[in-house]
Design an enzyme around this catalytic site. Sequence first.
Site, PDB file in Angstrom:
ATOM      1  N   CYS A   1      58.985  33.841  -0.279  1.00  0.00           N
ATOM      2  CA  CYS A   1      59.192  34.765  -1.448  1.00  0.00           C
ATOM      3  C   CYS A   1      60.375  35.004  -2.630  1.00  0.00           C
ATOM      4  O   CYS A   1      61.688  33.926  -1.659  1.00  0.00           O
ATOM      5  CB  CYS A   1      59.622  35.741   0.040  1.00  0.00           C
ATOM      6  SG  CYS A   1      60.017  37.801  -0.703  1.00  0.00           S
TER       7      CYS A   1
ATOM      8  N   HIS B   1      50.922  40.283   0.225  1.00  0.00           N
ATOM      9  CA  HIS B   1      52.717  40.310   0.725  1.00  0.00           C
ATOM     10  C   HIS B   1      53.411  41.119  -0.489  1.00  0.00           C
ATOM     11  O   HIS B   1      54.197  41.453  -0.263  1.00  0.00           O
ATOM     12  CB  HIS B   1      52.722  38.592  -0.961  1.00  0.00           C
ATOM     13  CG  HIS B   1      54.181  38.116  -0.911  1.00  0.00           C
ATOM     14  ND1 HIS B   1      54.747  36.968   0.080  1.00  0.00           N
ATOM     15  CD2 HIS B   1      55.376  38.617  -1.152  1.00  0.00           C
ATOM     16  CE1 HIS B   1      55.419  37.164  -0.708  1.00  0.00           C
ATOM     17  NE2 HIS B   1      56.807  37.863  -0.979  1.00  0.00           N
ATOM     18  N   GLU B   2      52.716  41.347  -2.329  1.00  0.00           N
ATOM     19  CA  GLU B   2      53.519  42.248  -2.688  1.00  0.00           C
ATOM     20  C   GLU B   2      53.430  44.105  -2.166  1.00  0.00           C
ATOM     21  O   GLU B   2      54.259  44.221  -2.323  1.00  0.00           O
ATOM     22  CB  GLU B   2      53.353  42.097  -4.128  1.00  0.00           C
ATOM     23  CG  GLU B   2      53.298  41.434  -4.876  1.00  0.00           C
ATOM     24  CD  GLU B   2      54.803  40.525  -4.412  1.00  0.00           C
ATOM     25  OE1 GLU B   2      55.442  40.836  -4.837  1.00  0.00           O
ATOM     26  OE2 GLU B   2      54.540  39.365  -4.339  1.00  0.00           O
TER      27      GLU B   2
ATOM     28  N   HIS C   1      55.560  43.962   0.901  1.00  0.00           N
ATOM     29  CA  HIS C   1      56.717  44.703   0.211  1.00  0.00           C
ATOM     30  C   HIS C   1      57.273  45.860   0.263  1.00  0.00           C
ATOM     31  O   HIS C   1      58.123  46.594   0.202  1.00  0.00           O
ATOM     32  CB  HIS C   1      57.582  44.187  -1.165  1.00  0.00           C
ATOM     33  CG  HIS C   1      57.507  42.673  -0.662  1.00  0.00           C
ATOM     34  ND1 HIS C   1      59.114  42.470  -0.122  1.00  0.00           N
ATOM     35  CD2 HIS C   1      57.648  41.356  -1.483  1.00  0.00           C
ATOM     36  CE1 HIS C   1      59.694  40.863  -0.517  1.00  0.00           C
ATOM     37  NE2 HIS C   1      58.535  40.758  -0.976  1.00  0.00           N
TER      38      HIS C   1
END
Length: 214
Positions: free
Chosen positions: A126, A168-169, A172
């Site tokens: 990351c 993953h995004e 966030h």
Amino acid sequence: MALPSDRAPLAERVEELLAVGGPLPIVSAGDPVLRSVTEPFDGQLEPALLARFIEALRVTMHAAPGVGVAAPQVGVGLRIAVIEDPAPVPDEVRVARGRVPQPFRVLVNPRYEAVDEERAAFFEGCLSVPGWQAVVARHASVRLTGLDEYGQAVDELFTGWPARIVQHETDHLDGMLYLDRAELRSLSSNEAMAERWAQPTPDAASAALGFELP
């Protein structure tokens, strides 16, 4: 460069960030913005400013370099992320990880759900946790819903490495880092990764470091 004040309206904060030009500064782990649930995008940025912000995210992603950047990673608590992956990897990596090229995409108010129970585990890093990687078991296939930058509905199936990127995004945007889902015994410096665990799969790392794979 100091990040804009959290108390400023979002549009003002974005304008201040963009005024400097070039890639935006990446926020590192430990900053509360990375642990806060983002605001759904609902016109907080007028179209011209939104377009400039998206282009700045794209420039920042390319400069890092990375395959995705979420707005909180540049200090903006909006539910927006960008992804792009040219996937310049050897065939053995492409096959093992399902890593295929992804064009530049803008994800507005994205959410994902698993398609089935299959999971895949690979090392992941990351931009907000520089210098480290760890194995994360994620859904092998996900259905992503949301909008694009023009307000058009997105409802798409992602598999393999692209599924990992969108998970993953999107995480966030919910205040999560990949470390929250990682096998912490697998945590490795970039140097250790290059020396020991550059194989297409984490099988050798699992055996040597003592963690289980799905």
